[in-house]
Design a protein around this motif. Structure first.
Motif, PDB file in Angstrom:
ATOM      1  N   THR A  32       0.651  -1.481  -0.066  1.00  0.00           N
ATOM      2  CA  THR A  32       0.191  -0.114   0.604  1.00  0.00           C
ATOM      3  C   THR A  32       0.774   1.430  -0.386  1.00  0.00           C
ATOM      4  N   SER A  33       2.081   1.254  -0.677  1.00  0.00           N
ATOM      5  CA  SER A  33       3.254   2.489  -0.400  1.00  0.00           C
ATOM      6  C   SER A  33       3.808   2.002  -1.555  1.00  0.00           C
ATOM      7  N   LYS A  34       4.242   3.900  -2.419  1.00  0.00           N
ATOM      8  CA  LYS A  34       4.642   3.816  -3.551  1.00  0.00           C
ATOM      9  C   LYS A  34       5.828   4.514  -3.384  1.00  0.00           C
ATOM     10  N   GLY A  35       6.918   4.242  -4.406  1.00  0.00           N
ATOM     11  CA  GLY A  35       7.763   5.102  -3.169  1.00  0.00           C
ATOM     12  C   GLY A  35       9.113   5.371  -5.100  1.00  0.00           C
ATOM     13  N   VAL A  36      10.491   5.882  -5.159  1.00  0.00           N
ATOM     14  CA  VAL A  36      11.692   6.085  -6.555  1.00  0.00           C
ATOM     15  C   VAL A  36      12.165   4.939  -5.746  1.00  0.00           C
ATOM     16  N   PHE A  37      12.859   4.241  -6.969  1.00  0.00           N
ATOM     17  CA  PHE A  37      13.443   3.060  -6.431  1.00  0.00           C
ATOM     18  C   PHE A  37      14.765   3.325  -7.236  1.00  0.00           C
ATOM     19  N   PHE A  38      15.919   3.615  -6.898  1.00  0.00           N
ATOM     20  CA  PHE A  38      17.149   3.635  -7.490  1.00  0.00           C
ATOM     21  C   PHE A  38      18.273   2.216  -7.199  1.00  0.00           C
ATOM     22  N   ASN A  39      18.721   2.141  -8.729  1.00  0.00           N
ATOM     23  CA  ASN A  39      20.238   1.390  -8.642  1.00  0.00           C
ATOM     24  C   ASN A  39      21.377   2.200  -7.418  1.00  0.00           C
ATOM     25  N   LEU A  40      22.248   1.862  -7.043  1.00  0.00           N
ATOM     26  CA  LEU A  40      23.123   2.400  -5.969  1.00  0.00           C
ATOM     27  C   LEU A  40      24.345   2.993  -6.726  1.00  0.00           C
ATOM     28  N   THR A  41      24.611   2.162  -7.735  1.00  0.00           N
ATOM     29  CA  THR A  41      25.538   2.869  -8.687  1.00  0.00           C
ATOM     30  C   THR A  41      24.881   3.385 -10.038  1.00  0.00           C
ATOM     31  N   ASP A  42      23.853   3.914 -10.021  1.00  0.00           N
ATOM     32  CA  ASP A  42      22.393   4.754 -11.164  1.00  0.00           C
ATOM     33  C   ASP A  42      23.065   6.197 -10.057  1.00  0.00           C
ATOM     34  N   LEU A  43      23.093   6.447  -9.000  1.00  0.00           N
ATOM     35  CA  LEU A  43      23.094   7.886  -8.057  1.00  0.00           C
ATOM     36  C   LEU A  43      24.312   8.696  -8.623  1.00  0.00           C
ATOM     37  N   PRO A  44      24.090   9.448  -8.955  1.00  0.00           N
ATOM     38  CA  PRO A  44      25.691  10.526  -9.288  1.00  0.00           C
ATOM     39  C   PRO A  44      26.583  10.447  -7.495  1.00  0.00           C
ATOM     40  N   GLU A  45      27.302  10.434  -7.955  1.00  0.00           N
ATOM     41  CA  GLU A  45      29.130   9.390  -6.981  1.00  0.00           C
ATOM     42  C   GLU A  45      29.077  10.147  -5.212  1.00  0.00           C
ATOM     43  N   GLN A  46      28.404  11.691  -5.222  1.00  0.00           N
ATOM     44  CA  GLN A  46      28.749  12.032  -4.327  1.00  0.00           C
ATOM     45  C   GLN A  46      27.392  11.411  -3.653  1.00  0.00           C
ATOM     46  N   ALA A  47      26.229  10.540  -4.451  1.00  0.00           N
ATOM     47  CA  ALA A  47      25.391  10.569  -3.061  1.00  0.00           C
ATOM     48  C   ALA A  47      24.938   9.147  -3.197  1.00  0.00           C
ATOM     49  N   GLN A  48      26.086   8.536  -3.214  1.00  0.00           N
ATOM     50  CA  GLN A  48      26.008   7.243  -3.333  1.00  0.00           C
ATOM     51  C   GLN A  48      27.089   6.334  -1.828  1.00  0.00           C
ATOM     52  N   ILE A  49      26.979   7.446  -0.975  1.00  0.00           N
ATOM     53  CA  ILE A  49      27.974   6.863   0.227  1.00  0.00           C
ATOM     54  C   ILE A  49      26.882   7.964   0.965  1.00  0.00           C
ATOM     55  N   ALA A  50      26.652   7.845   2.616  1.00  0.00           N
ATOM     56  CA  ALA A  50      25.569   8.202   2.800  1.00  0.00           C
ATOM     57  C   ALA A  50      26.473   9.425   4.054  1.00  0.00           C
ATOM     58  N   SER A  81       2.963   7.350   2.711  1.00  0.00           N
ATOM     59  CA  SER A  81       3.098   6.206   2.056  1.00  0.00           C
ATOM     60  C   SER A  81       3.757   6.075   0.480  1.00  0.00           C
ATOM     61  N   THR A  82       3.631   7.469   0.103  1.00  0.00           N
ATOM     62  CA  THR A  82       3.589   7.987  -0.812  1.00  0.00           C
ATOM     63  C   THR A  82       5.367   9.221  -1.038  1.00  0.00           C
ATOM     64  N   SER A  83       6.006   9.468   0.130  1.00  0.00           N
ATOM     65  CA  SER A  83       6.838   9.733   0.621  1.00  0.00           C
ATOM     66  C   SER A  83       7.915   9.688   0.782  1.00  0.00           C
ATOM     67  N   LYS A  84       8.418   8.900  -0.151  1.00  0.00           N
ATOM     68  CA  LYS A  84       9.293   7.202   0.390  1.00  0.00           C
ATOM     69  C   LYS A  84      10.314   7.155  -1.145  1.00  0.00           C
ATOM     70  N   THR A  85      11.734   6.210  -0.299  1.00  0.00           N
ATOM     71  CA  THR A  85      12.854   6.025  -1.563  1.00  0.00           C
ATOM     72  C   THR A  85      12.926   4.473  -0.849  1.00  0.00           C
ATOM     73  N   VAL A  86      13.881   4.125  -2.472  1.00  0.00           N
ATOM     74  CA  VAL A  86      14.189   3.149  -1.932  1.00  0.00           C
ATOM     75  C   VAL A  86      16.499   2.910  -2.305  1.00  0.00           C
ATOM     76  N   ILE A  87      16.901   2.268  -2.400  1.00  0.00           N
ATOM     77  CA  ILE A  87      18.198   2.476  -2.483  1.00  0.00           C
ATOM     78  C   ILE A  87      18.884   1.095  -2.515  1.00  0.00           C
ATOM     79  N   VAL A  88      19.046   0.005  -3.867  1.00  0.00           N
ATOM     80  CA  VAL A  88      19.644  -1.207  -4.262  1.00  0.00           C
ATOM     81  C   VAL A  88      20.754  -1.404  -4.130  1.00  0.00           C
ATOM     82  N   ALA A  89      21.298  -2.645  -4.005  1.00  0.00           N
ATOM     83  CA  ALA A  89      22.601  -2.528  -4.250  1.00  0.00           C
ATOM     84  C   ALA A  89      22.732  -4.080  -4.773  1.00  0.00           C
TER      85      ALA A  89
END
Length: 410
Positions: A32-50, A81-89
């Protein structure tokens, strides 16, 4: 005829503008949620680390902070429920396929909460991982069920997603109906292994029921019975009747009552201190995602938000849970794990509301309808343990391509 030169004030001189960044992304519904999913390696280099750059990017993607509370200039839907992000690697853990990191983005504050998991979006991680090529092809059948082993990095736990595959591709359509989701889809069974959150005890106070001390202007008498559990997500359960509720309330009954919302936030903050999640109630504002607060009650008949009649004879109890300061429109997946776990342990407020009998699954009512979740509990050396909690969700890709953000965000 000569043209007249126009002199702009210094603050009105044309500015040099940076182009927008294009970041590969997938917009998905999970449960019952939705969010924006990213592949870790697709993020800008600065954002690939916490850190600050990653948070700034995700805030801008979602459209926060938004003082209007609408997230119009971003991908967020202006609800928890709709203000969510996911990073997968690709996973760094043995015997796991992918690492999954969840970020709950505040709507009106410049804040991304990394303190917990999203159980609903967990159902979409397996599909995203397969579609993105992050799961070894040898583990994906041509037809059947792909078992995706997910390492949930926020809480350091394993999640197993059973993703249906048809003709070598993820099957997203089907006849499985999930209350809180308008259209049917393919069923995805999700197993939350050893769901006690983090490394601490399932019951951090050592008690199944505690006296939660609160200001007398929050609750009469200044004390409230509460079951505080770390399972799925840290959750504070209280009896609906102790707060003047039936447990069959819909969103408008609570979300339109500022005094009620302030009361629940006070319960959440004091519960967080009691559970050892924070040291002082003032720190709760910086930890909005956890713990959750839920009210429980014996079954009663009610009409769900979709107009569906829920018969008390068909459910074991009623539960209403708050997320990010508002009553959830259905039920958070992680909170459902907490409900199932607490229901399996006699003596908790959840178990008592459901009749206090031994059970391996619970069928409960929520604002959008009903949900069943299974859990098996055992007492080991004086402490309760749950090997896993299981529920069925569904997931679907809504859009894929690139999300654009102004380059000056980094």
């Amino acid at each position: 005829m000569t043209s007249k030169k126009v002199h702009l004030p210094q603050n009105e001189l044309p500015q040099k503008h940076l182009p927008q960044l294009k970041v590969p992304a997938t917009y998905m519904r999970g449960g019952t949620s939705k969010g924006v999913f990213f592949n870790l390696t697709d993020l800008p280099e600065q954002a690939q680390i916490a850190g600050q750059a990653r948070d700034a990017l995700l805030l801008r993607v979602i459209g926060s902070p938004d003082p209007y509370g609408k997230q119009t200039d971003g991908m967020g839907g202006a609800t928890s429920s709709t203000s969510k992000t996911v990073i997968v690697a690709k996973s760094t853990m043995a015997d796991h396929d992918v690492d999954y990191l969840f970020g709950q983005v505040a709507i009106d504050k410049p804040f991304v909460d990394w303190s917990g998991n999203c159980g609903n979006l967990s159902a979409a991680v397996g599909s995203f991982a397969i579609i993105s090529g992050l799961v070894d092809a040898s583990r994906i059948p041509h037809n059947g069920i792909a078992v995706v082993r997910i390492w949930q990095k926020n809480i350091g736990k394993t999640i197993i997603a059973h993703v249906p595959i048809t003709n070598g591709e993820v099957q997203e359509t089907g006849g499985f109906e999930l209350d809180g989701v308008t259209f049917p889809a393919a069923e995805v069974q999700v197993e939350f292994m050893d769901p006690a959150d983090g490394e601490g005890a399932m019951f951090p106070t050592g008690n199944l029921v505690d006296d939660l001390v609160l200001p007398t202007d929050v609750v009469a008498g200044g004390v409230l019975n509460a079951t505080m559990i770390n399972a799925g997500i840290p959750t504070v359960f209280v009896n609906a009747k102790d707060l003047g509720y039936t447990g069959a309330e819909l969103q408008e009954a609570i979300n339109g009552d500022e005094k009620a919302l302030a009361m629940f936030e006070s319960i959440r903050a004091h519960g967080a201190v009691k559970m050892g999640l924070i040291k002082h109630i003032d720190e709760a504002a910086g930890r909005q995602h956890t713990p959750k607060v839920a009210i429980v009650a014996e079954p009663v008949d009610y009409t769900s938000s979709s107009g569906k009649s829920v018969n008390k004879a068909d459910i074991d109890l009623n539960v209403r849970a708050l997320s990010m300061g508002k009553l959830h429109h259905a039920m958070m997946g992680t909170a459902a794990v907490a409900i199932g776990t607490a229901a399996a342990i006699p003596g908790t407020l959840v178990s008592l509301a459901a009749g206090n009998v031994e059970r391996e699954s619970i069928h409960f009512g929520h604002p959008s309808g009903t949900l069943r979740v299974g859990a098996q509990a055992s007492l080991v050396d004086g402490e309760w343990k749950v090997n896993k909690a299981v529920m069925s969700r569904s997931a679907r890709v809504l859009m894929e391509g690139w999300v654009r953000v102004p380059a000056d965000v980094l």
